[in-house]
Design a protein around this motif. Structure first.
Motif, PDB file in Angstrom:
ATOM      1  N   ILE A 185       0.850  -1.187   0.000  1.00  0.00           N
ATOM      2  CA  ILE A 185       0.000   0.000   0.000  1.00  0.00           C
ATOM      3  C   ILE A 185       0.884   1.235   0.000  1.00  0.00           C
ATOM      4  CG2 ILE A 185      -1.723   1.324   1.282  1.00  0.00           C
ATOM      5  CD1 ILE A 185      -2.779  -1.264   2.429  1.00  0.00           C
ATOM      6  N   LEU A 186       0.579   2.164  -0.860  1.00  0.00           N
ATOM      7  CA  LEU A 186       1.281   3.443  -0.902  1.00  0.00           C
ATOM      8  C   LEU A 186       0.241   4.539  -1.112  1.00  0.00           C
ATOM      9  CD1 LEU A 186       3.959   5.033  -0.945  1.00  0.00           C
ATOM     10  CD2 LEU A 186       3.989   4.726  -3.438  1.00  0.00           C
ATOM     11  N   LYS A 187       0.212   5.513  -0.218  1.00  0.00           N
ATOM     12  CA  LYS A 187      -0.753   6.602  -0.360  1.00  0.00           C
ATOM     13  C   LYS A 187      -0.208   7.854   0.315  1.00  0.00           C
ATOM     14  CE  LYS A 187      -3.443   4.976   3.640  1.00  0.00           C
ATOM     15  NZ  LYS A 187      -4.788   4.532   4.089  1.00  0.00           N
ATOM     16  N   GLY A 188      -0.797   8.965  -0.066  1.00  0.00           N
ATOM     17  CA  GLY A 188      -0.361  10.225   0.522  1.00  0.00           C
ATOM     18  C   GLY A 188      -1.257  11.370   0.118  1.00  0.00           C
ATOM     19  N   TYR A 189      -1.103  12.484   0.804  1.00  0.00           N
ATOM     20  CA  TYR A 189      -1.864  13.686   0.454  1.00  0.00           C
ATOM     21  C   TYR A 189      -1.025  14.909   0.777  1.00  0.00           C
ATOM     22  CZ  TYR A 189      -2.837  14.454   5.444  1.00  0.00           C
ATOM     23  OH  TYR A 189      -2.718  14.668   6.786  1.00  0.00           O
ATOM     24  N   THR A 206      -2.444   3.663  -3.926  1.00  0.00           N
ATOM     25  CA  THR A 206      -2.518   2.379  -4.621  1.00  0.00           C
ATOM     26  C   THR A 206      -2.509   1.266  -3.586  1.00  0.00           C
ATOM     27  OG1 THR A 206      -1.442   0.937  -6.257  1.00  0.00           O
ATOM     28  CG2 THR A 206      -0.013   2.300  -4.894  1.00  0.00           C
ATOM     29  N   ASN A 207      -3.257   0.218  -3.852  1.00  0.00           N
ATOM     30  CA  ASN A 207      -3.386  -0.904  -2.925  1.00  0.00           C
ATOM     31  C   ASN A 207      -3.329  -2.182  -3.752  1.00  0.00           C
ATOM     32  OD1 ASN A 207      -4.068  -2.831  -1.028  1.00  0.00           O
ATOM     33  ND2 ASN A 207      -5.940  -1.820  -0.346  1.00  0.00           N
ATOM     34  N   GLN A 208      -2.300  -2.971  -3.536  1.00  0.00           N
ATOM     35  CA  GLN A 208      -2.125  -4.218  -4.285  1.00  0.00           C
ATOM     36  C   GLN A 208      -1.848  -5.363  -3.318  1.00  0.00           C
ATOM     37  OE1 GLN A 208       1.018  -3.325  -7.139  1.00  0.00           O
ATOM     38  NE2 GLN A 208      -0.504  -2.758  -8.663  1.00  0.00           N
ATOM     39  N   ARG A 209      -2.390  -6.518  -3.659  1.00  0.00           N
ATOM     40  CA  ARG A 209      -2.205  -7.695  -2.823  1.00  0.00           C
ATOM     41  C   ARG A 209      -2.519  -8.935  -3.634  1.00  0.00           C
ATOM     42  NH1 ARG A 209      -6.771  -8.431   1.275  1.00  0.00           N
ATOM     43  NH2 ARG A 209      -7.618  -9.579  -0.488  1.00  0.00           N
ATOM     44  N   VAL A 230      -7.131   8.740  -7.293  1.00  0.00           N
ATOM     45  CA  VAL A 230      -6.660  10.116  -7.131  1.00  0.00           C
ATOM     46  C   VAL A 230      -7.855  10.964  -6.704  1.00  0.00           C
ATOM     47  CG1 VAL A 230      -4.748   9.993  -8.765  1.00  0.00           C
ATOM     48  CG2 VAL A 230      -7.022  10.599  -9.591  1.00  0.00           C
ATOM     49  N   ARG A 231      -7.587  12.022  -5.924  1.00  0.00           N
ATOM     50  CA  ARG A 231      -8.653  12.899  -5.437  1.00  0.00           C
ATOM     51  C   ARG A 231      -8.074  14.290  -5.251  1.00  0.00           C
ATOM     52  NH1 ARG A 231     -12.204  13.894  -0.548  1.00  0.00           N
ATOM     53  NH2 ARG A 231     -14.318  13.332  -1.203  1.00  0.00           N
ATOM     54  N   SER A 232      -8.813  15.275  -5.711  1.00  0.00           N
ATOM     55  CA  SER A 232      -8.359  16.656  -5.598  1.00  0.00           C
ATOM     56  C   SER A 232      -9.500  17.527  -5.096  1.00  0.00           C
ATOM     57  CB  SER A 232      -7.857  17.167  -6.952  1.00  0.00           C
ATOM     58  OG  SER A 232      -7.384  18.495  -6.841  1.00  0.00           O
ATOM     59  N   ILE A 246     -14.830  22.371  -4.245  1.00  0.00           N
ATOM     60  CA  ILE A 246     -14.944  21.519  -5.425  1.00  0.00           C
ATOM     61  C   ILE A 246     -14.136  20.249  -5.168  1.00  0.00           C
ATOM     62  CG2 ILE A 246     -14.591  21.333  -7.917  1.00  0.00           C
ATOM     63  CD1 ILE A 246     -14.618  24.393  -8.049  1.00  0.00           C
ATOM     64  N   ILE A 247     -14.782  19.109  -5.377  1.00  0.00           N
ATOM     65  CA  ILE A 247     -14.130  17.819  -5.140  1.00  0.00           C
ATOM     66  C   ILE A 247     -14.206  16.995  -6.421  1.00  0.00           C
ATOM     67  CG2 ILE A 247     -14.091  15.731  -3.737  1.00  0.00           C
ATOM     68  CD1 ILE A 247     -15.676  17.250  -1.603  1.00  0.00           C
ATOM     69  N   ALA A 248     -13.079  16.523  -6.898  1.00  0.00           N
ATOM     70  CA  ALA A 248     -13.027  15.646  -8.073  1.00  0.00           C
ATOM     71  C   ALA A 248     -12.251  14.379  -7.702  1.00  0.00           C
ATOM     72  CB  ALA A 248     -12.366  16.350  -9.246  1.00  0.00           C
ATOM     73  N   ASP A 249     -12.751  13.231  -8.141  1.00  0.00           N
ATOM     74  CA  ASP A 249     -12.072  11.979  -7.801  1.00  0.00           C
ATOM     75  C   ASP A 249     -12.200  10.988  -8.949  1.00  0.00           C
ATOM     76  OD1 ASP A 249     -14.323   9.744  -6.980  1.00  0.00           O
ATOM     77  OD2 ASP A 249     -15.010  11.766  -6.511  1.00  0.00           O
ATOM     78  N   TYR A 250     -11.267  10.068  -8.987  1.00  0.00           N
ATOM     79  CA  TYR A 250     -11.280   8.995  -9.988  1.00  0.00           C
ATOM     80  C   TYR A 250     -10.562   7.792  -9.396  1.00  0.00           C
ATOM     81  CZ  TYR A 250     -10.458   6.318 -14.245  1.00  0.00           C
ATOM     82  OH  TYR A 250     -10.439   5.315 -15.190  1.00  0.00           O
ATOM     83  N   SER A 251     -11.132   6.607  -9.630  1.00  0.00           N
ATOM     84  CA  SER A 251     -10.494   5.392  -9.121  1.00  0.00           C
ATOM     85  C   SER A 251     -10.716   4.248 -10.092  1.00  0.00           C
ATOM     86  CB  SER A 251     -11.058   5.023  -7.740  1.00  0.00           C
ATOM     87  OG  SER A 251     -12.431   4.720  -7.823  1.00  0.00           O
TER      88      SER A 251
END
Length: 798
Positions: A185-189, A206-209, A230-232, A246-251
């Motif tokens: 798992i790798l994430k940040g903001y 990102t989350n992989q297993r 991703v989220r902004s 304003i919130i935009a996200d995509y996964s």
């Protein structure tokens, strides 16, 4: 009002004496003593402390989510005992929510009774992956109908997920984690001010297993993780009276899902499949938790989900105007081995595509005085389109031929069908379906302070839903299903032979009898009295109603339309009937609650009597999904949460529910008979499957500070659910839950944090729902729960 009231109170107060709450605030030292931080919630659409909010609500703080390593909504069950989340299909994000045992949905045609909202935006069609949401503030789980606050009717309850807005102060965090099954798992903001008026934030993860279910040689393991997001956000505050967020996200998700276990192997069918394969091709019924798969190819689950929302707030002299405008899309592509065996019987392909636009406007009073109010309106437009097909495999013909004693060549000869044409490999039946929903509502609540102790609340909601549904069988070259076996009736077994059609001819709609349209509306209400006994204790009594409109599912026409369809002459060959439309459901709840807080603890209790008339249920007969209405389902019970902090270091929490559910009236349902017809099915007076009597969630947290200034904690929690049947459809198959989770962490004063965690450390095993095996009479499949997982993370805060 309540059966066994004395018993319920006794159970509640015994539990209350043991330990403490779910809505756990932070505890911090203040001189020689310690102070408990107040928990602020917006369940009533106003920011209040948890104890001031006269609503049955469980709150999970960002700290609890972080410390318990809750990565998605399914993990919430371990800390919110009134909430249950189970699989609703073989898609990674297909889940079903229930609160107080009441819930449905999980398909494209049926909205859930439990509404999920992320930052105020309704999410109807996908399982929300909360681990992808950075800087969570809290998650609020509200019990009972919530239509007068959320606009969108949530007839059984609501899950409200709130994230932090961008900050003017620079903040950043990066986190990396590893776990068993090769999890990575790798994430940040990062967030901060761009100008004096504009702040922004950006996050990614990102989350992989690897999968935890072993696939056959040459195939992938199932239940892996492969997702990224991703989220902004942008926050514009040019004045003190105006803000725009304003919130935009995509996964994306691309996973091999999901493990299906054989709980019961159909008599005779299993032997036929194993015999044709020349090896074991069907999982053993006793091996539900062997976590093995015998699929003959890798299933795929590719999901793209995203959207954008605009949140505006304008402060006027006596009220605030709030607007939420949102557009979302959800696109899924799945392929699956639908027989769940090593034999190549059949596979499926499906591409549901969901697009939603919603708008909510709300006025909230801000002036002082005895009256406060909220007035709002919402509208939404949802379009769902699905294209899919079923592909006959190389082994379907020999499988069916073996089941009927080698009669396929004879039947082909009798009907003049070319040899080998029945159940021919490569046959593809193709269908399309659509559902368009236009919905709007007007809602409001008013609080009137009768005096400085007593407050009365009234709420109203008017909702109207218009739906247009369609289902068309574009192509069905199945020659066996085109023979009118009921007329031909060879060997006196016409009805039985008609039922053997794997993908029978289907009546498309709209047609002369079924227009595929529904228009439903209803007025729902809330009435409540809240009395402040003193600064520490509030009591309330309330009554509320909820509503959810008609549900549609392609498949067999409704039984009540049979005469009209046959009179119109539009019935297809070997036509059978079931139910593809269910009527609206109507919920009512009566509740008495107490909320109390003290220097080192709190106790919250709610006693309720909740029912849903025309409760929408959904079944699967091995070929078709069926929508039904139970006349009335009720659940009476108690839910509580208790907190006790004997010192600044120790925090004990306990939350629980006791439920007594019943099908008060369920005479109008139908079930599939041996010849694939239907018959009445009366479950009145019986207990619904899948609803436990008792659920308890307990946690102990020890916090400490080292000499070098590092803050640390050790946490353990345990979830117990009493034994209950896994499903209405399969009496006698049950589950019991007893799961232990733990974590420990350190945060150093230089911003470095480390954490170790484990979920289901005791390797608890239980089944999650059940369904009939595809083309395997007597076979019952289910989803086993996730086995033990553990890992470690390292983080750095700037």
């Amino acid at each position: 009002m309540l059966k066994n009231t004395t018993y319920l109170f006794k159970q509640t107060f015994i539990a209350s004496a043991i330990a403490a709450s779910l809505s756990a605030p932070s505890v911090y030292a203040q001189g020689e003593t310690f102070v408990m931080e107040e928990v602020l919630v917006t369940a009533s659409k106003r920011e209040k402390t948890l104890q001031e909010t006269p609503i049955a609500v469980f709150v999970t703080s960002a700290e609890t989510i972080e410390r318990a390593n809750i990565l998605d909504t399914a993990d919430l069950t371990s800390v919110v005992p009134t909430l249950r989340i189970t699989p609703a299909g073989t898609r990674s994000a297909s889940v079903r929510y229930s609160i107080r045992g009441l819930g449905n949905g999980g398909s494209n045609g049926t909205e859930p009774s439990v509404g999920v909202f992320i930052d105020g935006v309704y999410r109807a069609r996908s399982g929300s992956i909360i681990g992808d949401l950075p800087r969570l503030q809290r998650i609020e789980v509200l019990s009972g109908p919530q239509s007068t606050l959320f606009g969108k009717n949530a007839s059984a309850g609501a899950i409200s997920i709130i994230t932090m807005p961008p900050s003017q102060e620079f903040e950043a965090k990066v986190e990396a984690g590893i776990g068993n099954y090769n999890q990575q798992i790798l994430k940040g903001y990062v967030t901060g001010g761009i100008t004096d008026d504009i702040a922004m934030s950006f996050s990614a993860g990102t989350n992989q297993r690897d999968g935890y279910s072993e696939g056959r040689y040459g195939f992938s393991d199932l239940n892996d993780r492969d997702r990224w997001n991703v989220r902004s956000q942008l926050l514009y505050t040019p004045t003190e009276d105006f803000s725009l967020r304003i919130i935009a996200d995509y996964s994306e998700i691309d996973e091999v899902c999901c493990t299906v276990a054989n709980v019961i192997n159909g008599a005779g069918v299993t032997a036929v499949i194993n015999g044709l394969a020349g090896e074991q091709a069907v999982l053993d019924a006793g091996g539900s938790f062997d976590y093995k798969s015998l699929l003959d190819f890798d299933p795929t689950n590719a999901i793209e989900d995203g959207g954008i929302s605009f949140h505006a707030d304008i402060d006027f002299e006596d009220f605030t105007l709030s607007s939420i405008t949102a557009y979302r899309f959800n696109e899924i592509t799945t392929t699956g081995d639908i027989d769940f065996t090593a034999l190549d019987i059949a596979s499926s392909f499906s591409t549901p595509d969901v697009k939603t636009f919603s708008q909510e406007i709300r006025l909230t009073s801000t002036s002082d005085g005895p009256v406060s109010w909220i007035l709002g309106g919402s509208l939404s437009k949802e379009e769902i389109s699905t294209y899919g097909y079923t592909l006959y495999g190389d082994d379907l013909r020999p499988f069916v031929n073996s089941l009927i004693g080698g009669l396929l060549p004879t039947l082909e000869l009798i009907t003049g069908t070319p040899s080998g044409a029945f159940y021919a490999a490569g046959t593809k039946t193709i269908a399309e379906a659509g559902l368009d929903t236009d919905s709007y509502s007007i809602f409001g609540t008013m609080d009137y302070s009768i005096n400085d102790k007593l407050t009365a609340t009234l709420g109203l909601n008017y909702t109207k839903d218009d739906r247009e549904s369609s289902a068309e069988q574009i192509d069905n070259p199945d020659l066996f299903g085109q023979v009118d076996w009921r007329t031909l009736n060879p060997f006196g077994a016409g009805a039985t032979l008609a039922g053997l059609a794997f993908r029978p001819q289907a009546l498309s709609y709209p047609n002369e009898v079924e227009d595929g349209k529904s228009s439903d509306d209803d007025v729902t209400w809330l009435a409540r009295l809240n009395y402040e006994l003193n600064d520490n204790v509030n009591v309330y009594v309330s009554a509320a109603t909820g509503f959810k409109s008609s549900a549609w599912e392609g498949g067999k026409p409704n039984v009540e339309d049979q005469a009209a369809i046959e009179a119109a002459g539009i019935d297809v060959v070997n036509q059978t009937y079931g139910s593809r439309k269910s009527d609206p459901e109507y919920s009512t709840v009566y509740e008495i609650g107490i909320k109390s807080s003290f220097n080192n603890g709190s106790v919250n209790i709610a006693i309720f009597d909740q029912s849903i008339e025309d409760f929408q249920t959904r079944g699967f007969d091995g070929v078709n999904f069926i929508n039904l209405n139970a006349g009335e389902i009720s659940v009476q019970g108690v839910e509580f949460d208790i907190l006790y902090a004997p010192s600044a270091n120790w925090l004990f929490t306990m939350a629980g529910t006791y439920l007594d559910p019943e099908y008060v009236d369920y005479k109008e349902g139908v079930r599939t008979t041996d010849d694939f017809g239907t018959e009445p099915y009366d479950r009145s007076g019986t207990r619904p499957g899948g609803i436990h009597s008792l659920a308890l969630s307990t946690a102990i947290t020890y916090s400490f500070m080292l000499d070098n200034g590092a803050n640390g904690y050790v946490r353990g929690d345990y979830l117990h659910e009493s034994d209950t049947e896994i499903s209405d459809s399969f009496p006698g198959l049950s589950r019991e839950v007893g799961t232990f989770n733990a974590s420990a962490g350190l945060l150093f004063d230089n911003g470095v944090g480390v954490k170790i965690w484990g979920r289901n450390l005791n390797n608890d095993e239980y089944l999650q729902g059940g369904f009939s095996g595809v083309a395997q009479r007597g076979t019952v499949n289910s989803w086993p729960n996730q086995p033990r997982t553990y890992g470690a993370t390292v983080s750095y805060e700037f």
